[in-house]
Write a protein that holds these residues in place. Structure first.
Motif, PDB file in Angstrom:
ATOM      1  N   CYS A 246      43.388  51.799  37.583  1.00  0.00           N
ATOM      2  CA  CYS A 246      42.012  51.427  37.889  1.00  0.00           C
ATOM      3  C   CYS A 246      41.052  52.349  37.133  1.00  0.00           C
ATOM      4  CB  CYS A 246      41.788  51.548  39.388  1.00  0.00           C
ATOM      5  SG  CYS A 246      40.092  51.179  39.864  1.00  0.00           S
ATOM      6  N   VAL A 247      40.092  51.758  36.443  1.00  0.00           N
ATOM      7  CA  VAL A 247      39.158  52.585  35.671  1.00  0.00           C
ATOM      8  C   VAL A 247      38.141  53.277  36.586  1.00  0.00           C
ATOM      9  CG1 VAL A 247      39.346  51.211  33.561  1.00  0.00           C
ATOM     10  CG2 VAL A 247      37.590  50.641  35.224  1.00  0.00           C
ATOM     11  N   ILE A 248      38.006  52.783  37.797  1.00  0.00           N
ATOM     12  CA  ILE A 248      37.029  53.368  38.718  1.00  0.00           C
ATOM     13  C   ILE A 248      37.617  54.573  39.447  1.00  0.00           C
ATOM     14  CG2 ILE A 248      35.469  52.919  40.681  1.00  0.00           C
ATOM     15  CD1 ILE A 248      34.832  51.190  38.229  1.00  0.00           C
ATOM     16  N   CYS A 249      38.760  54.365  40.114  1.00  0.00           N
ATOM     17  CA  CYS A 249      39.302  55.437  40.955  1.00  0.00           C
ATOM     18  C   CYS A 249      40.591  56.018  40.407  1.00  0.00           C
ATOM     19  CB  CYS A 249      39.524  54.914  42.378  1.00  0.00           C
ATOM     20  SG  CYS A 249      40.867  53.718  42.503  1.00  0.00           S
ATOM     21  N   LYS A 250      41.066  55.503  39.268  1.00  0.00           N
ATOM     22  CA  LYS A 250      42.312  55.967  38.645  1.00  0.00           C
ATOM     23  C   LYS A 250      43.551  55.651  39.477  1.00  0.00           C
ATOM     24  CE  LYS A 250      39.823  58.132  35.457  1.00  0.00           C
ATOM     25  NZ  LYS A 250      39.014  57.126  34.796  1.00  0.00           N
ATOM     26  N   GLY A 251      43.384  54.832  40.490  1.00  0.00           N
ATOM     27  CA  GLY A 251      44.526  54.455  41.315  1.00  0.00           C
ATOM     28  C   GLY A 251      45.441  53.520  40.554  1.00  0.00           C
ATOM     29  N   SER A 252      46.702  53.452  40.948  1.00  0.00           N
ATOM     30  CA  SER A 252      47.639  52.588  40.231  1.00  0.00           C
ATOM     31  C   SER A 252      48.154  51.453  41.099  1.00  0.00           C
ATOM     32  CB  SER A 252      48.801  53.413  39.684  1.00  0.00           C
ATOM     33  OG  SER A 252      49.388  54.152  40.726  1.00  0.00           O
ATOM     34  N   ASP A 253      47.618  51.322  42.301  1.00  0.00           N
ATOM     35  CA  ASP A 253      48.042  50.245  43.189  1.00  0.00           C
ATOM     36  C   ASP A 253      47.149  49.027  42.976  1.00  0.00           C
ATOM     37  OD1 ASP A 253      49.284  48.767  45.086  1.00  0.00           O
ATOM     38  OD2 ASP A 253      48.491  49.851  46.809  1.00  0.00           O
ATOM     39  N   ILE A 254      47.492  48.278  41.914  1.00  0.00           N
ATOM     40  CA  ILE A 254      46.688  47.110  41.573  1.00  0.00           C
ATOM     41  C   ILE A 254      47.540  45.869  41.748  1.00  0.00           C
ATOM     42  CG2 ILE A 254      45.502  45.934  39.666  1.00  0.00           C
ATOM     43  CD1 ILE A 254      44.627  48.712  38.721  1.00  0.00           C
ATOM     44  N   GLN A 255      47.059  44.952  42.564  1.00  0.00           N
ATOM     45  CA  GLN A 255      47.844  43.773  42.890  1.00  0.00           C
ATOM     46  C   GLN A 255      47.106  42.482  42.618  1.00  0.00           C
ATOM     47  OE1 GLN A 255      49.343  44.010  46.899  1.00  0.00           O
ATOM     48  NE2 GLN A 255      49.934  46.162  46.654  1.00  0.00           N
ATOM     49  N   ASN A 256      47.924  41.444  42.391  1.00  0.00           N
ATOM     50  CA  ASN A 256      47.395  40.120  42.193  1.00  0.00           C
ATOM     51  C   ASN A 256      46.996  39.522  43.530  1.00  0.00           C
ATOM     52  OD1 ASN A 256      47.562  37.222  40.821  1.00  0.00           O
ATOM     53  ND2 ASN A 256      47.817  38.822  39.298  1.00  0.00           N
ATOM     54  N   LYS A 257      45.757  39.071  43.624  1.00  0.00           N
ATOM     55  CA  LYS A 257      45.286  38.511  44.893  1.00  0.00           C
ATOM     56  C   LYS A 257      44.488  37.237  44.666  1.00  0.00           C
ATOM     57  CE  LYS A 257      45.888  41.724  48.266  1.00  0.00           C
ATOM     58  NZ  LYS A 257      46.095  41.499  49.680  1.00  0.00           N
TER      59      LYS A 257
ATOM     60  N   ASN B  48      42.982  50.361  46.259  1.00  0.00           N
ATOM     61  CA  ASN B  48      42.351  51.601  46.711  1.00  0.00           C
ATOM     62  C   ASN B  48      40.841  51.465  46.866  1.00  0.00           C
ATOM     63  OD1 ASN B  48      42.489  54.386  47.428  1.00  0.00           O
ATOM     64  ND2 ASN B  48      41.677  54.875  45.408  1.00  0.00           N
ATOM     65  N   CYS B  49      40.164  50.968  45.817  1.00  0.00           N
ATOM     66  CA  CYS B  49      38.697  50.910  45.888  1.00  0.00           C
ATOM     67  C   CYS B  49      38.145  49.493  45.906  1.00  0.00           C
ATOM     68  CB  CYS B  49      38.083  51.699  44.722  1.00  0.00           C
ATOM     69  SG  CYS B  49      38.269  50.887  43.128  1.00  0.00           S
ATOM     70  N   GLY B  50      39.005  48.495  45.697  1.00  0.00           N
ATOM     71  CA  GLY B  50      38.538  47.118  45.786  1.00  0.00           C
ATOM     72  C   GLY B  50      37.977  46.547  44.496  1.00  0.00           C
ATOM     73  N   GLU B  51      38.015  47.318  43.416  1.00  0.00           N
ATOM     74  CA  GLU B  51      37.527  46.829  42.132  1.00  0.00           C
ATOM     75  C   GLU B  51      38.346  45.617  41.693  1.00  0.00           C
ATOM     76  OE1 GLU B  51      34.931  47.684  40.555  1.00  0.00           O
ATOM     77  OE2 GLU B  51      35.204  46.904  38.535  1.00  0.00           O
ATOM     78  N   ARG B  52      37.628  44.602  41.171  1.00  0.00           N
ATOM     79  CA  ARG B  52      38.315  43.402  40.704  1.00  0.00           C
ATOM     80  C   ARG B  52      38.378  43.384  39.194  1.00  0.00           C
ATOM     81  NH1 ARG B  52      35.040  39.053  44.508  1.00  0.00           N
ATOM     82  NH2 ARG B  52      35.969  39.656  46.488  1.00  0.00           N
ATOM     83  N   TYR B  53      39.528  42.933  38.699  1.00  0.00           N
ATOM     84  CA  TYR B  53      39.693  42.819  37.243  1.00  0.00           C
ATOM     85  C   TYR B  53      39.916  41.368  36.858  1.00  0.00           C
ATOM     86  CZ  TYR B  53      39.963  47.813  37.338  1.00  0.00           C
ATOM     87  OH  TYR B  53      39.635  49.116  37.529  1.00  0.00           O
ATOM     88  N   TYR B  54      39.012  40.847  36.046  1.00  0.00           N
ATOM     89  CA  TYR B  54      39.107  39.453  35.633  1.00  0.00           C
ATOM     90  C   TYR B  54      39.696  39.360  34.240  1.00  0.00           C
ATOM     91  CZ  TYR B  54      35.656  39.054  39.365  1.00  0.00           C
ATOM     92  OH  TYR B  54      35.013  39.124  40.554  1.00  0.00           O
ATOM     93  N   ASP B  55      40.680  38.490  34.086  1.00  0.00           N
ATOM     94  CA  ASP B  55      41.200  38.296  32.732  1.00  0.00           C
ATOM     95  C   ASP B  55      40.393  37.189  32.052  1.00  0.00           C
ATOM     96  OD1 ASP B  55      42.126  35.852  33.650  1.00  0.00           O
ATOM     97  OD2 ASP B  55      44.202  36.519  33.821  1.00  0.00           O
ATOM     98  N   ARG B  56      40.730  36.916  30.793  1.00  0.00           N
ATOM     99  CA  ARG B  56      39.942  35.963  30.012  1.00  0.00           C
ATOM    100  C   ARG B  56      39.913  34.568  30.632  1.00  0.00           C
ATOM    101  NH1 ARG B  56      40.949  36.009  23.694  1.00  0.00           N
ATOM    102  NH2 ARG B  56      40.563  38.189  24.109  1.00  0.00           N
ATOM    103  N   ASN B  57      41.074  34.129  31.147  1.00  0.00           N
ATOM    104  CA  ASN B  57      41.146  32.802  31.761  1.00  0.00           C
ATOM    105  C   ASN B  57      40.242  32.699  32.983  1.00  0.00           C
ATOM    106  OD1 ASN B  57      42.869  31.539  30.016  1.00  0.00           O
ATOM    107  ND2 ASN B  57      44.721  32.110  31.155  1.00  0.00           N
ATOM    108  N   THR B  58      40.230  33.764  33.770  1.00  0.00           N
ATOM    109  CA  THR B  58      39.408  33.774  34.976  1.00  0.00           C
ATOM    110  C   THR B  58      37.932  33.738  34.606  1.00  0.00           C
ATOM    111  OG1 THR B  58      41.124  35.088  36.010  1.00  0.00           O
ATOM    112  CG2 THR B  58      39.023  34.983  37.149  1.00  0.00           C
ATOM    113  N   MET B  59      37.552  34.525  33.593  1.00  0.00           N
ATOM    114  CA  MET B  59      36.166  34.525  33.133  1.00  0.00           C
ATOM    115  C   MET B  59      35.761  33.127  32.682  1.00  0.00           C
ATOM    116  SD  MET B  59      35.073  37.622  33.475  1.00  0.00           S
ATOM    117  CE  MET B  59      33.698  37.942  32.394  1.00  0.00           C
ATOM    118  N   ARG B  60      36.681  32.481  31.986  1.00  0.00           N
ATOM    119  CA  ARG B  60      36.407  31.140  31.467  1.00  0.00           C
ATOM    120  C   ARG B  60      36.220  30.166  32.636  1.00  0.00           C
ATOM    121  NH1 ARG B  60      40.737  29.793  27.358  1.00  0.00           N
ATOM    122  NH2 ARG B  60      39.896  31.628  26.351  1.00  0.00           N
ATOM    123  N   LYS B  61      37.032  30.327  33.663  1.00  0.00           N
ATOM    124  CA  LYS B  61      36.930  29.449  34.823  1.00  0.00           C
ATOM    125  C   LYS B  61      35.564  29.622  35.506  1.00  0.00           C
ATOM    126  CE  LYS B  61      39.244  28.004  39.023  1.00  0.00           C
ATOM    127  NZ  LYS B  61      40.346  28.192  39.972  1.00  0.00           N
TER     128      LYS B  61
END
Ligand SMILES: [Zn+2]
Length: 76
Positions: free
Chosen positions: A3-14, A38-51
């Motif tokens: 995670c670029v915000i909190c540096k946490g590594s627990d990132i899951q697909n939701k 950890n912090c709730g930051e969302r990461y959008y990939d290109r397909n999601t942005m397009r949607k």
């Protein structure tokens, strides 16, 4: 991936519901995104942005099927 915000590594697909504003209304769009547990930051990939962009432009053209699931209320 970290995670670029909190540096946490627990990132899951939701599955989440993104809120997209349309005039005075809010349209919920179900999306499959990576979320930092950890912090709730969302990461959008290109397909999601397009949607999201696709939903926005179809909303503008009133070419999107929507159903009313409730009302957004404001305290006065
Ligand atoms: Zn984080």
């Amino acid at each position: 991936m970290k995670c670029v915000i909190c540096k946490g590594s627990d990132i899951q697909n939701k599955m989440i519901e993104e809120e997209i504003k349309s005039g005075r209304d809010i349209v919920l769009v179900a999306l499959d995104v990576l979320v930092c547990m950890n912090c709730g930051e969302r990461y959008y990939d290109r397909n999601t942005m397009r949607k999201i962009e696709d939903v926005r432009s179809r909303l503008k053209q009133k070419d999107l099927e929507v159903e009313e699931v409730g009302k957004v209320l404001r305290a006065v």
